[in-house]
Motif scaffolding. Sequence first.
Motif, PDB file in Angstrom:
ATOM      1  N   ARG A 127       0.805  -1.220   0.000  1.00  0.00           N
ATOM      2  CA  ARG A 127       0.000   0.000   0.000  1.00  0.00           C
ATOM      3  C   ARG A 127       0.841   1.275   0.000  1.00  0.00           C
ATOM      4  NH1 ARG A 127      -5.052   1.557   4.027  1.00  0.00           N
ATOM      5  NH2 ARG A 127      -5.808   3.266   2.725  1.00  0.00           N
ATOM      6  N   TYR A 128       1.846   1.329   0.853  1.00  0.00           N
ATOM      7  CA  TYR A 128       2.628   2.568   0.959  1.00  0.00           C
ATOM      8  C   TYR A 128       4.049   2.423   0.418  1.00  0.00           C
ATOM      9  CZ  TYR A 128      -1.210   3.923   3.984  1.00  0.00           C
ATOM     10  OH  TYR A 128      -2.460   4.213   4.479  1.00  0.00           O
ATOM     11  N   THR A 129       4.376   1.263  -0.106  1.00  0.00           N
ATOM     12  CA  THR A 129       5.754   1.043  -0.553  1.00  0.00           C
ATOM     13  C   THR A 129       5.928   1.154  -2.065  1.00  0.00           C
ATOM     14  OG1 THR A 129       5.351  -1.348  -0.624  1.00  0.00           O
ATOM     15  CG2 THR A 129       6.268  -0.445   1.421  1.00  0.00           C
ATOM     16  N   PHE A 130       4.856   0.894  -2.840  1.00  0.00           N
ATOM     17  CA  PHE A 130       4.979   1.029  -4.289  1.00  0.00           C
ATOM     18  C   PHE A 130       4.985   2.511  -4.654  1.00  0.00           C
ATOM     19  CE2 PHE A 130       3.556   0.751  -8.752  1.00  0.00           C
ATOM     20  CZ  PHE A 130       4.524  -0.139  -9.210  1.00  0.00           C
ATOM     21  N   PRO A 131       5.825   2.922  -5.611  1.00  0.00           N
ATOM     22  CA  PRO A 131       5.981   4.354  -5.909  1.00  0.00           C
ATOM     23  C   PRO A 131       4.698   5.058  -6.343  1.00  0.00           C
ATOM     24  CG  PRO A 131       7.710   3.069  -6.966  1.00  0.00           C
ATOM     25  CD  PRO A 131       6.741   2.098  -6.406  1.00  0.00           C
ATOM     26  N   ASP A 132       3.801   4.353  -7.032  1.00  0.00           N
ATOM     27  CA  ASP A 132       2.587   4.971  -7.558  1.00  0.00           C
ATOM     28  C   ASP A 132       1.375   4.584  -6.716  1.00  0.00           C
ATOM     29  OD1 ASP A 132       3.931   6.098  -9.849  1.00  0.00           O
ATOM     30  OD2 ASP A 132       3.996   4.069 -10.663  1.00  0.00           O
ATOM     31  N   GLY A 133       0.395   5.478  -6.665  1.00  0.00           N
ATOM     32  CA  GLY A 133      -0.826   5.194  -5.923  1.00  0.00           C
ATOM     33  C   GLY A 133      -1.809   4.341  -6.691  1.00  0.00           C
ATOM     34  N   ASP A 134      -1.660   4.297  -8.020  1.00  0.00           N
ATOM     35  CA  ASP A 134      -2.539   3.493  -8.869  1.00  0.00           C
ATOM     36  C   ASP A 134      -1.712   2.384  -9.517  1.00  0.00           C
ATOM     37  OD1 ASP A 134      -4.202   5.581  -8.221  1.00  0.00           O
ATOM     38  OD2 ASP A 134      -4.383   6.369 -10.256  1.00  0.00           O
ATOM     39  N   PHE A 135      -2.140   1.149  -9.360  1.00  0.00           N
ATOM     40  CA  PHE A 135      -1.465   0.029 -10.018  1.00  0.00           C
ATOM     41  C   PHE A 135      -2.349  -1.209  -9.911  1.00  0.00           C
ATOM     42  CE2 PHE A 135      -0.040   0.159  -5.636  1.00  0.00           C
ATOM     43  CZ  PHE A 135       0.005  -1.156  -5.199  1.00  0.00           C
ATOM     44  N   VAL A 136      -1.948  -2.262 -10.607  1.00  0.00           N
ATOM     45  CA  VAL A 136      -2.682  -3.533 -10.604  1.00  0.00           C
ATOM     46  C   VAL A 136      -1.667  -4.626 -10.277  1.00  0.00           C
ATOM     47  CG1 VAL A 136      -4.075  -5.126 -11.980  1.00  0.00           C
ATOM     48  CG2 VAL A 136      -4.251  -2.655 -12.386  1.00  0.00           C
TER      49      VAL A 136
END
Length: 409
Positions: A269-278
Motif C-alpha cells: 500500500r505505501y511502498t509502491f511508488p505509484d498510488g494506482d497500479f494492478v
Amino acid sequence: MSSTTLDLEATGGPSDAPASPASPASPTLAPARTLRDIFPPVYKTHILNCSYPKWHTKYRSLTPKTRIIPLDDTFVSYLRADGIVLPSDEDQITSLDTDSEDEEEDSDDEEGTPQLDPCVLFPEIHQKIKDTIHELGGKVAPKLNWSSPKDATFMTANTVECRKPGDIYLLFKSSDFITHDLEHAYDECIDEGVPAPEEQPELEQANIPYGLVLRKWFKINPSMEFRCFVRGRRLLAVSQRELNHFEFLEDMKRELVYCIKEFFDENLRYTFPDGDFVFDCYIPMTEAERKKVWLIDINPFAPRTDPLLFSWVELLELPFDGDEAEGRGRYPELRLVKKGDPEAYSFATPQYSTSKLPQEVVQAGLEGEEAIWEFAKRWKDIVGQMEAKDKKAEDDKKVEDDKKAEERK
C-alpha cells in the motif's frame, strides 16, 4: 486494448427560430466518449515502475524464487530480428521434412550473411541462462520486463515451462506480447512531468534496461490466481484470473478477500511508488501455506491491462478517496465466475488464438527465409489446385444442368 464506448447522449440545444409543432427539432448526438477519454493520464514513469526488474529487489521476499539476467543490445537485437534461429548446441527440429538436411548444409550463408546463432552472438548471456536454469531446478517460467510469452505456448505444447535456453528463445521470438515490450512499452503515455531524457534515459523506448526474468517453475493452481486493482492506494476490486467456474471458491470468498487485503495493506500500500497500479497474486492451496500470498506481477493501471471480470468503466467509477481509517476498513469486491456465466463454458474462442500460426508456417520460420519462400510457393500451388478443382466442379455442374434442361424439352 480496443476503445470502449461509454454512451451517446441525445441533447437538444435552443434554436434561434421557434420550432414547428409538426416538426420538432431533431436531437443532436454528442460525440462518443471512449475509455481513454475518461482514463487518468498514464505516465512513462508509471510503466517503468511496473517493470519486473525495477520492483523485484524491493519485493523479493514476496515473490516465488526468481533470478533476473540483464540483457545487452545484442540480445535485444536478436529478439527483434526476423526469423527464428535457435542455439546450435541444442537438438532442435528445424526442417520442413527429412529430405531437406542436405539443403540445410549447403544453404549456410551462401551470400556470407552471418547466422544469428545465440551461441555465437551472446555466448556469456547464453551460458548464464543455462546456469540459472540449472540453479532453479532445471525448469523455469520466463518473461521480459512486463510480459510473459503466454500467447506463444502453441509452440511449446501449451506451456511456458522451459528447460533450456532454446525453449525461451522460441517462445520470445514467437510472442506478440514480447514484441509489445520491445517496441511499444510507452505507447499512449504522456511526457508531461517526466524528467528529461538526459536525466532518466530509460524513459525512452530505445534506452529501456531489459532483463530476462526466470522464475523457478512450479505448478500453479489456476483457480487461486487473482488480479487486484489499486487506485489512490486503496484496494478497490479483485478478480479471479482463470475464467472458469470453481464451485469451492464461493465458500472461501470471505477468507480470500481478508488474506489479499491484509497482504496489500502490510506490503504494497505505501511502498509502491505509484498510488494506482494492478497486481497479480497467488494463494497456495496447501494447508501449510494457506494464508501465504505470493506476489506474481505488478501491472500498469492503464487500458492495456486486462480488467478480466470487471470493466475499466466500472473500476474508474468506484470511489477511491476518503479518510485513512475508512480506507483501511473498506474491503474490496471479489468477483468470481459464476456457474451460469458465459465465461464458465468453453464455447468461446480459445485464449490467444489470434497469435497462433499453422505448424507448417512455424517450421518454415525455423528453417529460415528460403524455407519461407518455398512454403509460400507450395501454398500458392495448393490454392491454385483448389481453385481449379472448384472451377471444374462448377463447369461439370453447369454441363449436367444444361443436359437435364435439354432432356426436359
